[in-house]
Scaffold this active site. Structure first.
Site, PDB file in Angstrom:
ATOM      1  N   HIS A   1      -3.982  -3.235  17.757  1.00  0.00           N
ATOM      2  CA  HIS A   1      -5.449  -4.032  17.439  1.00  0.00           C
ATOM      3  C   HIS A   1      -6.491  -3.626  18.475  1.00  0.00           C
ATOM      4  O   HIS A   1      -7.653  -3.634  18.208  1.00  0.00           O
ATOM      5  CB  HIS A   1      -5.237  -5.363  17.307  1.00  0.00           C
ATOM      6  CG  HIS A   1      -4.312  -5.857  16.044  1.00  0.00           C
ATOM      7  ND1 HIS A   1      -2.969  -6.088  16.358  1.00  0.00           N
ATOM      8  CD2 HIS A   1      -4.638  -5.734  14.812  1.00  0.00           C
ATOM      9  CE1 HIS A   1      -2.600  -6.524  15.333  1.00  0.00           C
ATOM     10  NE2 HIS A   1      -3.438  -6.522  14.209  1.00  0.00           N
TER      11      HIS A   1
ATOM     12  N   HIS B   1       0.883  -1.048   0.277  1.00  0.00           N
ATOM     13  CA  HIS B   1       0.006   0.132  -0.072  1.00  0.00           C
ATOM     14  C   HIS B   1       0.675   1.265   0.026  1.00  0.00           C
ATOM     15  O   HIS B   1       2.181   1.026  -0.039  1.00  0.00           O
ATOM     16  CB  HIS B   1      -1.040  -0.131   1.257  1.00  0.00           C
ATOM     17  CG  HIS B   1      -0.350  -0.243   2.362  1.00  0.00           C
ATOM     18  ND1 HIS B   1       0.607   0.732   3.015  1.00  0.00           N
ATOM     19  CD2 HIS B   1      -0.654  -1.402   3.506  1.00  0.00           C
ATOM     20  CE1 HIS B   1       0.993   0.256   4.263  1.00  0.00           C
ATOM     21  NE2 HIS B   1       0.502  -0.763   4.622  1.00  0.00           N
TER      22      HIS B   1
ATOM     23  N   CYS C   1      -0.170 -10.429  21.927  1.00  0.00           N
ATOM     24  CA  CYS C   1      -1.438 -10.171  20.893  1.00  0.00           C
ATOM     25  C   CYS C   1      -1.015 -11.188  19.799  1.00  0.00           C
ATOM     26  O   CYS C   1      -0.066 -11.207  18.986  1.00  0.00           O
ATOM     27  CB  CYS C   1      -1.120  -8.877  20.553  1.00  0.00           C
ATOM     28  SG  CYS C   1      -2.607  -8.570  18.879  1.00  0.00           S
TER      29      CYS C   1
ATOM     30  N   LYS D   1      -6.647   6.270   8.585  1.00  0.00           N
ATOM     31  CA  LYS D   1      -5.421   5.517   8.783  1.00  0.00           C
ATOM     32  C   LYS D   1      -5.180   4.308   7.800  1.00  0.00           C
ATOM     33  O   LYS D   1      -6.242   3.782   7.721  1.00  0.00           O
ATOM     34  CB  LYS D   1      -5.066   4.939  10.314  1.00  0.00           C
ATOM     35  CG  LYS D   1      -3.663   4.632  10.964  1.00  0.00           C
ATOM     36  CD  LYS D   1      -3.843   4.538  12.184  1.00  0.00           C
ATOM     37  CE  LYS D   1      -2.523   3.614  12.538  1.00  0.00           C
ATOM     38  NZ  LYS D   1      -2.469   3.159  14.154  1.00  0.00           N
TER      39      LYS D   1
ATOM     40  N   HIS E   1       4.033   1.638   2.055  1.00  0.00           N
ATOM     41  CA  HIS E   1       5.351   0.843   1.411  1.00  0.00           C
ATOM     42  C   HIS E   1       5.961   1.460   0.481  1.00  0.00           C
ATOM     43  O   HIS E   1       7.172   1.849   0.288  1.00  0.00           O
ATOM     44  CB  HIS E   1       4.842  -0.660   0.848  1.00  0.00           C
ATOM     45  CG  HIS E   1       4.179  -1.593   2.049  1.00  0.00           C
ATOM     46  ND1 HIS E   1       2.944  -1.938   1.746  1.00  0.00           N
ATOM     47  CD2 HIS E   1       4.848  -2.245   2.867  1.00  0.00           C
ATOM     48  CE1 HIS E   1       2.631  -2.761   2.856  1.00  0.00           C
ATOM     49  NE2 HIS E   1       3.756  -3.032   3.417  1.00  0.00           N
TER      50      HIS E   1
ATOM     51  N   CYS F   1      -3.996  -4.504  23.000  1.00  0.00           N
ATOM     52  CA  CYS F   1      -2.951  -4.391  22.226  1.00  0.00           C
ATOM     53  C   CYS F   1      -3.036  -3.015  21.740  1.00  0.00           C
ATOM     54  O   CYS F   1      -4.114  -2.595  21.086  1.00  0.00           O
ATOM     55  CB  CYS F   1      -2.891  -5.279  21.195  1.00  0.00           C
ATOM     56  SG  CYS F   1      -2.120  -4.882  19.462  1.00  0.00           S
TER      57      CYS F   1
ATOM     58  N   CYS G   1      -0.804  -9.254  16.335  1.00  0.00           N
ATOM     59  CA  CYS G   1       0.447  -8.931  16.080  1.00  0.00           C
ATOM     60  C   CYS G   1       1.529  -9.936  15.801  1.00  0.00           C
ATOM     61  O   CYS G   1       2.796  -9.817  15.547  1.00  0.00           O
ATOM     62  CB  CYS G   1       0.786  -7.849  17.272  1.00  0.00           C
ATOM     63  SG  CYS G   1       0.019  -6.415  17.113  1.00  0.00           S
TER      64      CYS G   1
ATOM     65  N   LYS H   1      -5.287  -2.643   7.081  1.00  0.00           N
ATOM     66  CA  LYS H   1      -5.980  -3.918   6.473  1.00  0.00           C
ATOM     67  C   LYS H   1      -7.496  -3.805   6.545  1.00  0.00           C
ATOM     68  O   LYS H   1      -8.109  -4.263   5.643  1.00  0.00           O
ATOM     69  CB  LYS H   1      -5.338  -5.053   6.780  1.00  0.00           C
ATOM     70  CG  LYS H   1      -4.019  -5.617   6.238  1.00  0.00           C
ATOM     71  CD  LYS H   1      -3.403  -6.919   6.572  1.00  0.00           C
ATOM     72  CE  LYS H   1      -3.852  -7.827   5.451  1.00  0.00           C
ATOM     73  NZ  LYS H   1      -3.377  -9.215   5.700  1.00  0.00           N
TER      74      LYS H   1
HETATM   75 ZN   LIG Z   1      -2.180  -6.404  18.025  1.00  0.00          ZN
END
Ligand SMILES: [Zn+2]
Length: 504
Positions: free
Chosen positions: A145, A17, A125, A291, A20, A142, A128, A294
């Site tokens: 997340h 995306h 997590c 932000k 990157h 987390c 993660c 995904k």
């Molecule tokens: Zn996480």
């Protein structure tokens, strides 16, 4: 001596995306700048292809994991050319030579007693795939997340991070410019000053998709050692020694600062290797205020969506022109279009076109070098001022401050456009003194050549097109900080940058 510029080794769990692409563009600009100033530089990027998350993503997609990472690696490497990003080395952590390298690194760390088998208990997590220390958590959530972490205890190999804390601290204090911008270095220094660092878990027992720990195949090597050492595997592929890491500039997002500023140098110290030359830390982009995530498909669009709208040059330019690297910024396509049209289409390409058209029409495309002896005071003043500014542009590149470089280049172009309009060279058709016009076109043309060359790391196509019109091939060592007045010979006057029309 060969120097190196790297992007992070991207996690091949999804498609690339804008985040990157941003790392890739910045690294590519540094790479091109070094080449243009005559340095031998190698540009390294690649994909991190191991870990539980990739294995489970492949599984839920019903794909064999090897095929899955092959596909993802191809998507990443296929993206770069469309953005005019041209890495020399694309390293994949699933390559056999990387696996062999990691086994050797592990062996050495283990024999030095830097790694030992122990237990690790922590807040983990699952998404993660990472343990968090209590102070990193938000309550019991987390920080990435915002889901509950679990207490997990498992057998793991641990790296003695604390053993290197004092040496790291001393290194940072004696190398105050290792991390740019400086406030990131300050944050690492205070972390090191705060007190003991927990030993770092460097293996996993519950993940088969990874490089097996030598002599204990229950474990696979965890991401820190696997991914970070791919920088050195890549250096090895160029035939250079591991020590070349000391001539390496790492470009990275601020989310992975700790890995690069604590773990990585600690590993290097443990192996008695030198530390990198520089860490250049950049911020994040939001897309229309959101932000990149995904879970939000609108934000993970292929970066080529933007380059198709803005052109590759336009996207590259807008991303470094909109904000200092380390800041966060927002992509709103209308704003980017505006800045690209104002700076590249109007200020730069249009001035080139107008000046070269006059040279072609009234001087048969030729202005002799001897004109430099007949310049009037206004021309000399403009030259001196632009010379000074161009030196600041080069300095900004060397300081990795691409934003500043674009600001100064814009100022030079503003100055050039003002000069051109005050001198009204187009009135030659109405009897304007021909020497006045000749001097104007000569000075503007000479400065433009240097300006366009200074833009070349950022806008390689536009710069290549203009320089070709001037009969100059972009080649190594071409970019200098001084304007050397020389003859202008052109045989055509082209439009080098089409205004961006939204809605295409
Ligand atoms: Zn996480």
């Amino acid at each position: 001596m060969t120097s190196f510029v790297t992007t992070p080794i991207f996690y091949a769990n999804g498609d690339p995306h804008l985040g990157h692409a941003y790392s890739g563009i910045i690294a590519d600009i540094f790479h091109r700048f070094r080449q243009l100033t005559g340095q031998k530089n190698v540009f390294i990027t690649g994909t991190d292809e191991h870990g539980l998350k990739i294995a489970s993503t492949a599984q839920s997609a019903g794909t064999d994991v090897t095929k899955f990472v092959d596909t993802k690696a191809a998507v990443f490497s296929g993206l770069w050319p469309e953005l005019d990003i041209h890495p020399d080395i694309f390293i994949r952590t699933t390559q056999q030579e990387h696996k062999d390298h990691i086994s050797a690194v592990w062996q050495q760390l283990f024999e030095n007693n830097d790694i030992y088998l122990g237990k690790y208990s922590g807040q983990y997590c699952v998404a993660c795939e990472q343990f968090y220390s209590p102070r990193e958590l938000e309550g019991n959530l987390c920080p990435v997340h915002r889901r509950e972490v679990e207490t997990v205890e498992e057998e793991t190999y641990l790296f003695r991070l604390e053993k290197y804390r004092q040496r790291l601290l001393e290194y940072y204090l004696t190398h105050p410019e290792l991390i740019t911008p400086k406030h990131f270095q300050d944050s690492i220094v205070s972390l090191l000053q705060e007190g003991p660092l927990e030993d770092l878990s460097v293996s996993r027992i519950n993940n088969a998709w990874g490089i097996k720990v030598p002599n204990n195949n229950e474990h696979t090597v965890y991401v820190w050692i696997d991914a970070l050492f791919s920088y050195i595997t890549a250096i090895q592929q160029t035939g250079n020694a591991n020590q070349s890491i000391s001539q390496t500039v790492h470009v990275l997002g601020k989310d992975i600062l700790k890995f690069h500023a604590l773990y990585w140098p600690a590993f290097l110290l443990a192996l008695e290797l030198p530390l990198p030359e520089k860490l250049v830390v950049h911020g994040w982009w939001t897309i229309n205020g959101q932000k990149i995530s995904k879970s939000n498909p609108e934000t993970t669009v292929n970066p080529n969506t933007f380059s198709h709208q803005l052109s590759s040059d336009g996207l590259r330019y807008a991303l470094v022109r909109q904000k200092p690297l380390f800041r966060d910024g927002n992509v709103a396509i209308e704003e980017l279009t505006e800045v690209v049209n104002a700076d590249l289409a109007n200020n730069l390409a249009n001035l080139v076109k107008r000046n070269n058209t006059l040279i072609l029409k009234y001087f048969d495309g030729q202005l002799e070098e001897t004109i430099k002896h007949t310049l009037d005071d206004d021309c000399e003043q403009l030259l001196a001022s632009c010379q000074n500014e161009l030196e600041r542009v080069i300095h900004s590149y060397k300081e990795y401050d691409l934003y500043q470089a674009t600001l100064i280049l814009k100022q030079i172009l503003d100055q050039l456009n003002t000069f051109f309009h005050q001198r009204t060279p187009w009135l030659i058709s109405k009897g304007r003194d021909s020497q006045h016009v000749r001097n104007t076109c000569f000075v503007v043309g000479n400065i433009l050549r240097q300006v366009v060359l200074s833009y070349a790391p950022i806008t390689p196509r536009l710069s290549g097109s203009v320089l070709a019109e001037f009969g100059i091939d972009i080649s190594e060592g071409l970019l200098r900080s001084s304007i050397e007045l020389s003859a202008i010979n052109i045989s055509q006057s082209n439009s080098h940058f089409a205004r961006i029309q939204l809605g295409n």
